[in-house]
Motif scaffolding. Structure first.
Motif, PDB file in Angstrom:
ATOM      1  N   LEU A 296       0.868  -1.170   0.000  1.00 52.70           N
ATOM      2  CA  LEU A 296       0.000   0.000   0.000  1.00 52.70           C
ATOM      3  C   LEU A 296       0.902   1.215   0.000  1.00 52.70           C
ATOM      4  N   ILE A 297       0.688   2.098  -0.968  1.00 50.53           N
ATOM      5  CA  ILE A 297       1.507   3.301  -1.062  1.00 50.53           C
ATOM      6  C   ILE A 297       0.645   4.488  -0.660  1.00 50.53           C
ATOM      7  N   VAL A 298       1.032   5.132   0.421  1.00 49.90           N
ATOM      8  CA  VAL A 298       0.299   6.288   0.929  1.00 49.90           C
ATOM      9  C   VAL A 298       1.290   7.431   1.064  1.00 49.90           C
ATOM     10  N   ALA A 299       0.961   8.561   0.454  1.00 56.07           N
ATOM     11  CA  ALA A 299       1.844   9.729   0.530  1.00 56.07           C
ATOM     12  C   ALA A 299       1.035  10.968   0.189  1.00 56.07           C
ATOM     13  N   GLY A 300       1.573  12.100   0.521  1.00 58.56           N
ATOM     14  CA  GLY A 300       0.885  13.362   0.295  1.00 58.56           C
ATOM     15  C   GLY A 300       0.851  13.778  -1.160  1.00 58.56           C
ATOM     16  N   ALA A 301       0.056  14.804  -1.413  1.00 59.27           N
ATOM     17  CA  ALA A 301      -0.082  15.340  -2.773  1.00 59.27           C
ATOM     18  C   ALA A 301       1.275  15.823  -3.291  1.00 59.27           C
ATOM     19  N   GLY A 302       1.543  15.523  -4.548  1.00 62.90           N
ATOM     20  CA  GLY A 302       2.767  15.994  -5.182  1.00 62.90           C
ATOM     21  C   GLY A 302       4.029  15.261  -4.777  1.00 62.90           C
ATOM     22  N   SER A 303       3.877  14.126  -4.087  1.00 66.76           N
ATOM     23  CA  SER A 303       5.053  13.402  -3.593  1.00 66.76           C
ATOM     24  C   SER A 303       5.564  12.337  -4.559  1.00 66.76           C
ATOM     25  N   GLY A 304       4.886  12.161  -5.690  1.00 66.34           N
ATOM     26  CA  GLY A 304       5.345  11.191  -6.678  1.00 66.34           C
ATOM     27  C   GLY A 304       4.668   9.834  -6.590  1.00 66.34           C
ATOM     28  N   LYS A 305       3.479   9.754  -5.989  1.00 64.43           N
ATOM     29  CA  LYS A 305       2.776   8.464  -5.868  1.00 64.43           C
ATOM     30  C   LYS A 305       2.517   7.837  -7.239  1.00 64.43           C
ATOM     31  N   THR A 306       2.026   8.631  -8.178  1.00 61.00           N
ATOM     32  CA  THR A 306       1.701   8.083  -9.493  1.00 61.00           C
ATOM     33  C   THR A 306       2.956   7.549 -10.167  1.00 61.00           C
TER      34      THR A 306
ATOM     35  N   VAL B  21       5.615   6.427  -8.702  1.00 62.61           N
ATOM     36  CA  VAL B  21       5.985   5.204  -7.993  1.00 62.61           C
ATOM     37  C   VAL B  21       5.098   4.047  -8.437  1.00 62.61           C
ATOM     38  N   LEU B  22       3.786   4.273  -8.514  1.00 66.72           N
ATOM     39  CA  LEU B  22       2.874   3.202  -8.937  1.00 66.72           C
ATOM     40  C   LEU B  22       3.189   2.718 -10.351  1.00 66.72           C
ATOM     41  N   ILE B  23       3.438   3.643 -11.245  1.00 66.24           N
ATOM     42  CA  ILE B  23       3.746   3.279 -12.626  1.00 66.24           C
ATOM     43  C   ILE B  23       5.050   2.489 -12.687  1.00 66.24           C
ATOM     44  N   ASN B  24       6.069   2.974 -12.003  1.00 63.19           N
ATOM     45  CA  ASN B  24       7.348   2.261 -11.980  1.00 63.19           C
ATOM     46  C   ASN B  24       7.193   0.892 -11.328  1.00 63.19           C
ATOM     47  N   LYS B  25       6.397   0.813 -10.272  1.00 65.73           N
ATOM     48  CA  LYS B  25       6.188  -0.458  -9.576  1.00 65.73           C
ATOM     49  C   LYS B  25       5.486  -1.455 -10.491  1.00 65.73           C
ATOM     50  N   MET B  26       4.458  -1.002 -11.181  1.00 62.94           N
ATOM     51  CA  MET B  26       3.742  -1.896 -12.085  1.00 62.94           C
ATOM     52  C   MET B  26       4.667  -2.382 -13.195  1.00 62.94           C
ATOM     53  N   ALA B  27       5.414  -1.482 -13.796  1.00 58.07           N
ATOM     54  CA  ALA B  27       6.345  -1.866 -14.858  1.00 58.07           C
ATOM     55  C   ALA B  27       7.411  -2.825 -14.317  1.00 58.07           C
ATOM     56  N   TYR B  28       7.922  -2.546 -13.124  1.00 58.40           N
ATOM     57  CA  TYR B  28       8.925  -3.412 -12.495  1.00 58.40           C
ATOM     58  C   TYR B  28       8.371  -4.818 -12.280  1.00 58.40           C
ATOM     59  N   LEU B  29       7.164  -4.905 -11.731  1.00 57.40           N
ATOM     60  CA  LEU B  29       6.572  -6.216 -11.473  1.00 57.40           C
ATOM     61  C   LEU B  29       6.283  -6.976 -12.768  1.00 57.40           C
ATOM     62  N   LEU B  30       5.808  -6.265 -13.773  1.00 58.21           N
ATOM     63  CA  LEU B  30       5.475  -6.911 -15.044  1.00 58.21           C
ATOM     64  C   LEU B  30       6.722  -7.315 -15.829  1.00 58.21           C
ATOM     65  N   LYS B  31       7.678  -6.396 -15.922  1.00 55.85           N
ATOM     66  CA  LYS B  31       8.804  -6.619 -16.822  1.00 55.85           C
ATOM     67  C   LYS B  31      10.022  -7.234 -16.148  1.00 55.85           C
ATOM     68  N   LYS B  32      10.277  -6.907 -14.909  1.00 52.92           N
ATOM     69  CA  LYS B  32      11.483  -7.402 -14.246  1.00 52.92           C
ATOM     70  C   LYS B  32      11.222  -8.609 -13.357  1.00 52.92           C
TER      71      LYS B  32
ATOM     72  N   PHE C 247      -2.867 -10.135 -14.508  1.00 49.38           N
ATOM     73  CA  PHE C 247      -3.962 -10.357 -13.572  1.00 49.38           C
ATOM     74  C   PHE C 247      -3.483 -10.429 -12.121  1.00 49.38           C
ATOM     75  N   SER C 248      -2.194 -10.252 -11.894  1.00 44.72           N
ATOM     76  CA  SER C 248      -1.630 -10.280 -10.541  1.00 44.72           C
ATOM     77  C   SER C 248      -1.553  -8.908  -9.911  1.00 44.72           C
ATOM     78  N   ILE C 249      -1.921  -7.882 -10.660  1.00 47.99           N
ATOM     79  CA  ILE C 249      -1.766  -6.511 -10.181  1.00 47.99           C
ATOM     80  C   ILE C 249      -3.119  -5.828 -10.118  1.00 47.99           C
ATOM     81  N   LEU C 250      -3.384  -5.217  -8.978  1.00 48.04           N
ATOM     82  CA  LEU C 250      -4.584  -4.417  -8.775  1.00 48.04           C
ATOM     83  C   LEU C 250      -4.116  -3.051  -8.303  1.00 48.04           C
ATOM     84  N   ALA C 251      -4.362  -2.024  -9.096  1.00 51.11           N
ATOM     85  CA  ALA C 251      -3.946  -0.665  -8.750  1.00 51.11           C
ATOM     86  C   ALA C 251      -5.194   0.202  -8.639  1.00 51.11           C
ATOM     87  N   LEU C 252      -5.502   0.634  -7.429  1.00 46.81           N
ATOM     88  CA  LEU C 252      -6.702   1.426  -7.173  1.00 46.81           C
ATOM     89  C   LEU C 252      -6.340   2.868  -6.869  1.00 46.81           C
ATOM     90  N   THR C 253      -7.132   3.764  -7.429  1.00 44.31           N
ATOM     91  CA  THR C 253      -6.951   5.188  -7.176  1.00 44.31           C
ATOM     92  C   THR C 253      -8.266   5.743  -6.645  1.00 44.31           C
TER      93      THR C 253
END
Length: 161
Positions: free
Chosen positions: A29-39, A41-52, A58-64
């Motif tokens: 769970l990634i929780v951080a304030g506005a403008g801290s780079g959450k999006t 981080v989420l994008i990099n995390k998803m790409a990391y999990l998928l590609k690396k 179907f193993s990834i659920l990203a909720l906003t």
């Protein structure tokens, strides 16, 4: 050459963000304030999990919380991952309500729903409650529909059937 062929994405992350991106030993769970780079981080995390790490889409659920954030996530992850992995942004990326409505539409039979099920919003629920109160022979001035719905919601929160 994609951004994942270089370390530029990791170079732009601070140590806490890098830790969040590379963590893969269970749900996160990634929780951080506005403008801290959450999006980012989420994008990099998803790409990391998928590609690396070789995770399936179907193993990834990203909720906003907002449709705007969900659109941005889908658009940006689509630019990073390979075309065959873009399916993820059609599956389990979105708002809580949007993703789970999509799952319900796909799995309606396994939970005993009909294909044409409807989810009521607040206005629909209030109208239905008003009709129920009237059908039971009560006055909606004595039993305000919104109050009755609030009492039902409170009972559900307390797991009272």
């Amino acid at each position: 050459m994609s951004a994942w062929d270089t370390n530029t994405l990791f170079d732009s992350l601070n140590p806490q963000q890098r830790e969040a991106v590379t963590y893969h030993d269970g749900p996160s769970l990634i929780v951080a304030g506005a403008g801290s780079g959450k999006t980012r981080v989420l994008i990099n995390k998803m790409a990391y999990l998928l590609k690396k790490r070789g995770y399936g889409t179907f193993s990834i659920l990203a909720l906003t919380f907002t449709n705007k954030a969900a659109r941005e996530l889908k658009e940006r992850i689509g630019k990073i991952v390979e075309p065959d992995l873009r399916l993820i942004h059609q599956q389990y990326v979105g708002t809580f309500h949007g993703v789970f409505l999509s799952i319900l539409h796909k799995e309606y039979q396994s939970i005993g729903f009909s294909r044409d099920f409807t989810i009521y919003d607040t206005a629909d629920s209030t109208t239905l409650m008003k009709e129920c109160i009237k059908e039971l022979g009560y006055n909606d001035k004595d039993f305000p529909p919104k109050l009755v719905l609030s009492i039902i919601s409170s009972a559900k929160d307390k797991l009272i059937s």
